[in-house]
Design a protein around this motif. Structure first.
Motif, PDB file in Angstrom:
ATOM      1  N   MET A  87       0.846  -1.184   0.000  1.00 57.96           N
ATOM      2  CA  MET A  87       0.000   0.000   0.000  1.00 57.96           C
ATOM      3  C   MET A  87       0.880   1.231   0.000  1.00 57.96           C
ATOM      4  SD  MET A  87      -3.104   1.062   2.453  1.00 57.96           S
ATOM      5  CE  MET A  87      -3.982   2.521   2.034  1.00 57.96           C
ATOM      6  N   GLN A  88       0.385   2.293  -0.600  1.00 61.67           N
ATOM      7  CA  GLN A  88       1.123   3.551  -0.633  1.00 61.67           C
ATOM      8  C   GLN A  88       0.397   4.591   0.218  1.00 61.67           C
ATOM      9  OE1 GLN A  88       2.949   4.524  -4.274  1.00 61.67           O
ATOM     10  NE2 GLN A  88       2.799   6.708  -3.985  1.00 61.67           N
ATOM     11  N   TRP A  89       1.163   5.290   1.022  1.00 60.22           N
ATOM     12  CA  TRP A  89       0.627   6.312   1.924  1.00 60.22           C
ATOM     13  C   TRP A  89       1.225   7.667   1.569  1.00 60.22           C
ATOM     14  CZ3 TRP A  89      -2.337   4.760   6.283  1.00 60.22           C
ATOM     15  CH2 TRP A  89      -2.369   3.384   6.528  1.00 60.22           C
ATOM     16  N   GLN A  90       0.420   8.699   1.627  1.00 62.57           N
ATOM     17  CA  GLN A  90       0.955  10.051   1.560  1.00 62.57           C
ATOM     18  C   GLN A  90       1.626  10.331   2.904  1.00 62.57           C
ATOM     19  OE1 GLN A  90       1.079  12.240  -0.996  1.00 62.57           O
ATOM     20  NE2 GLN A  90       0.229  10.586  -2.242  1.00 62.57           N
ATOM     21  N   LEU A  91       2.666  11.110   2.894  1.00 59.66           N
ATOM     22  CA  LEU A  91       3.435  11.359   4.117  1.00 59.66           C
ATOM     23  C   LEU A  91       2.551  11.825   5.267  1.00 59.66           C
ATOM     24  CD1 LEU A  91       6.105  11.547   5.617  1.00 59.66           C
ATOM     25  CD2 LEU A  91       6.400  13.840   4.666  1.00 59.66           C
TER      26      LEU A  91
END
Length: 81
Positions: free
Chosen positions: A1-5
């Protein structure tokens, strides 16, 4: 999964739990991947040496070579700084 900072910062415990349960979690900055959170298990698996150093030397094709390990006693060169 990719998360915004910002989301990763706000939900750090979720990021860590998912890294442990599901695998690496990517953190992006301005839409570009910037960092990754791994479980300790995955980190150790990735950083574990493939071969022990002693085994490496035992299996080296150069193990039978006679090395000259005597230090050179020449006068050192003068270096201008």
């Amino acid at each position: 999964m990719q998360w915004q900072l910002q989301d990763a910062k706000n939900q750090l415990s979720s990021v860590v739990k998912r890294a442990t349960d599901e695998g690496p979690q990517i953190i992006s900055v301005r839409g570009r991947p910037a960092a990754i959170v791994l479980s300790m298990e995955e980190y150790h698996r990735l950083t574990k040496p493939k071969t022990r150093l002693t085994d490496f030397f035992k299996n080296s094709p150069f193990r039978e070579l006679e090395l000259d390990l005597e230090r050179n006693q020449d006068v050192p060169r003068e270096v201008e700084l």
